[in-house]
Design a protein around this motif. Structure first.
Motif, PDB file in Angstrom:
ATOM      1  N   ASP A 282     -38.724  38.667   9.982  1.00  0.00           N
ATOM      2  CA  ASP A 282     -37.911  39.218   8.890  1.00  0.00           C
ATOM      3  C   ASP A 282     -36.933  38.180   8.345  1.00  0.00           C
ATOM      4  O   ASP A 282     -36.721  38.083   7.135  1.00  0.00           O
ATOM      5  N   PHE A 283     -36.326  37.411   9.243  1.00  0.00           N
ATOM      6  CA  PHE A 283     -35.351  36.418   8.795  1.00  0.00           C
ATOM      7  C   PHE A 283     -36.005  35.373   7.895  1.00  0.00           C
ATOM      8  O   PHE A 283     -35.417  34.940   6.912  1.00  0.00           O
TER       9      PHE A 283
ATOM     10  N   GLN B 183     -36.549  36.699   4.317  1.00  0.00           N
ATOM     11  CA  GLN B 183     -35.308  36.735   3.538  1.00  0.00           C
ATOM     12  C   GLN B 183     -34.811  35.336   3.229  1.00  0.00           C
ATOM     13  O   GLN B 183     -34.454  35.031   2.088  1.00  0.00           O
ATOM     14  N   GLU B 184     -34.782  34.471   4.231  1.00  0.00           N
ATOM     15  CA  GLU B 184     -34.169  33.159   4.056  1.00  0.00           C
ATOM     16  C   GLU B 184     -34.924  32.292   3.063  1.00  0.00           C
ATOM     17  O   GLU B 184     -34.314  31.510   2.316  1.00  0.00           O
TER      18      GLU B 184
ATOM     19  N   GLY C 127     -29.717  27.718   8.176  1.00  0.00           N
ATOM     20  CA  GLY C 127     -30.827  28.605   7.820  1.00  0.00           C
ATOM     21  C   GLY C 127     -32.194  28.003   8.021  1.00  0.00           C
ATOM     22  O   GLY C 127     -33.091  28.647   8.581  1.00  0.00           O
TER      23      GLY C 127
ATOM     24  N   ARG D 106     -33.074  27.646  11.711  1.00  0.00           N
ATOM     25  CA  ARG D 106     -33.364  28.932  12.337  1.00  0.00           C
ATOM     26  C   ARG D 106     -34.732  29.445  11.904  1.00  0.00           C
ATOM     27  O   ARG D 106     -35.481  29.989  12.724  1.00  0.00           O
TER      28      ARG D 106
ATOM     29  N   GLU E 177     -37.710  30.282  14.563  1.00  0.00           N
ATOM     30  CA  GLU E 177     -38.342  31.597  14.666  1.00  0.00           C
ATOM     31  C   GLU E 177     -39.848  31.498  14.446  1.00  0.00           C
ATOM     32  O   GLU E 177     -40.622  32.235  15.081  1.00  0.00           O
TER      33      GLU E 177
END
Length: 473
Positions: free
Chosen positions: A279-280, A283-284, A355, A358, A362
């Motif tokens: 999910d991150f 969005q990112e 960001g 990360r 992930e």
């Protein structure tokens, strides 16, 4: 900001603490570095080493020198807002600390020695001549944020959105005062005030009336290639408009409905669902594009392209400042500083510069490649590989062949794995995963990379064999 918040906050891209004893020349480096980057807050009167509250009240002469630094030691002068915060010093006496609030600047600021610094992480880095020239070029592009857009008037600004932003910032005056007092939101023409590009992008009633391609377009392709003409394979095409905040919300929500999911019965007898992308990451990738695109390029929009095997986000504009495709994971620079500050206030950005790293972590955690960045003319492409991609017929793009994992560039985790296997070659993947607090899939991928590179090899049977570390890296 309270003294408790000052003491608890970690030093970072936009925050620093310094003793009242700091030399003016040293403070000028920090102030210019922040002004050249994303702005920030510098607290005077708290030791950066021990966080001891020294206060400033007893240092009248030194405080006078400190307050002159933004004007006398920085060229051009750096506009700052000074705030006195009440506190108890280390002796238990009533005292104050001084906070310089520094805005990101459209100019390049230098020290008295004609040196240029840029805030990167929690440090102020001196720029080389080439990096200094690149910064000057990017500062020129930044001015587009504060450009007057022909035909736009104050009636085209939703003042309720401005007030909402003021409330989030804790700005106590009226919304119009905020626009007037903060450089870049209004332009003056013949004595009348007009909204600039950034004001329309963040608070406009309909920004696309004036900036028609400042939008996000989602395109879903059938297959793994982008075809045109009679073979065109577009199966979904949707455009998201409105303010940048509205575009992000709508695009991220819609993208989440388009990715694949795999539900299965896990070994613990519970049903588990794996998403194609974290999910991150979804969005990112969109937040980064909206935050850092070059809005002066008006001929195209941000395009989010979803294929069967990958997600690609195309953003107008090259890489800003010192950022390159080989250092983007740990190097940050905001082309659109007011937009970046806005997105940070709305919690889309937790801390500047974290960001991309990360996202890559992930992706690696789920066993896929990190995000790849490439440049095509004036477009920057960010690509994420689906966790469900079959690499059997595509060995070149297999994560274990990813050039980022060249043997001389092993990740910290892979280096730790090597150290563990050097000490005990009989360790299982699950025991290593437990030691490092990561998933078995992550260790499986790292082991595959290390084997592919020839750094380790397996000796003996699958169950009772051991790992051999072939060479130091």
């Amino acid at each position: 900001m309270t003294i408790q918040e000052i003491l608890e906050k970690e030093e970072c891209q936009t925050f620093d603490r310094k003793s009242i004893k700091i030399e003016p020349k040293a403070l000028a480096i920090i102030i210019t570095a922040m002004a050249n980057a994303d702005g920030g807050d510098v607290v005077i009167g708290v030791s950066d080493k021990t966080r001891r509250v020294e206060g400033i009240d007893a240092e009248v002469q030194k405080l006078n020198e400190i307050q002159k630094v933004p004007f006398d030691f920085c060229m051009p002068s750096v506009p700052v807002r000074a705030e006195l915060i009440p506190c108890k010093d280390f002796e238990g006496k009533d005292n104050h600390v001084l906070v310089f609030h520094i805005d990101a600047s459209d100019k390049v600021h230098v020290t008295q020695n004609d040196e240029v610094y840029l805030r990167i992480g929690d440090s102020s880095k001196k720029l080389s001549f080439e990096d200094r020239f690149a910064l000057m070029s990017d500062k020129g592009l930044m001015s587009y944020e504060s450009t007057y857009i022909r035909g736009a008037k104050m009636d085209d600004v939703d003042m309720n959105l401005v007030q909402e932003y003021c409330d989030i910032l804790g700005y106590g005056k009226k919304a119009m005062d905020f626009l007037k007092e903060n450089h870049g939101y209004l332009a003056e023409q013949n004595g009348e005030l007009f909204p600039t590009a950034v004001t329309l992008l963040l608070f406009g009633k309909n920004p696309q009336n004036f900036l028609p391609r400042a939008q996000v377009r989602f395109i879903r392709f059938d297959g793994t290639d982008e075809k045109v003409g009679a073979q065109m394979n577009v199966i979904k095409d949707k455009t998201f408009t409105g303010t940048i905040h509205q575009q992000i919300e709508k695009a991220v929500e819609y993208l989440g409905t388009q990715i694949k999911e795999h539900t299965y019965l896990a070994p613990d007898a519970k049903f588990t669902t794996d998403k194609e992308y974290p999910d991150f990451v979804l969005q990112e990738m969109i937040v980064n594009a909206c935050c850092h695109r070059d809005y002066s390029i008006v001929g195209t929009e941000i395009q989010v392209k979803l294929f069967d095997d990958r997600l690609v986000v195309e953003s107008p504009g090259g890489l800003p400042g010192r950022v390159r495709t080989d250092n983007i994971r740990h190097t940050h620079f905001s082309r659109n500083q007011r937009i970046a500050a806005y997105l940070k206030a709305y919690k889309y950005v937790k801390e500047f510069g974290e960001g991309v790293d990360r996202m890559c972590r992930e992706m690696e955690e789920m066993g896929s490649s990190p995000i790849r960045y490439t440049k095509h003319d004036f477009i920057l492409l960010a690509s994420a590989v689906s966790r469900f991609k079959d690499f059997s017929n595509d060995p070149i793009n297999d994560p274990i062949n990813d050039p980022i994992n060249d043997p001389i560039k092993l990740t910290d985790r892979q280096m730790i794995i090597l150290d563990l296997l050097q000490k005990n070659g009989g360790l299982s993947r699950s025991s290593i995963a437990t030691s490092l607090d990561v998933s078995d899939a992550t260790i499986k991928r790292d082991i595959a990379i290390l084997q592919k590179l020839g750094v380790i090899s397996r000796k003996g049977a699958k169950k009772n064999g051991i790992w051999i570390v072939n060479r130091n890296t």
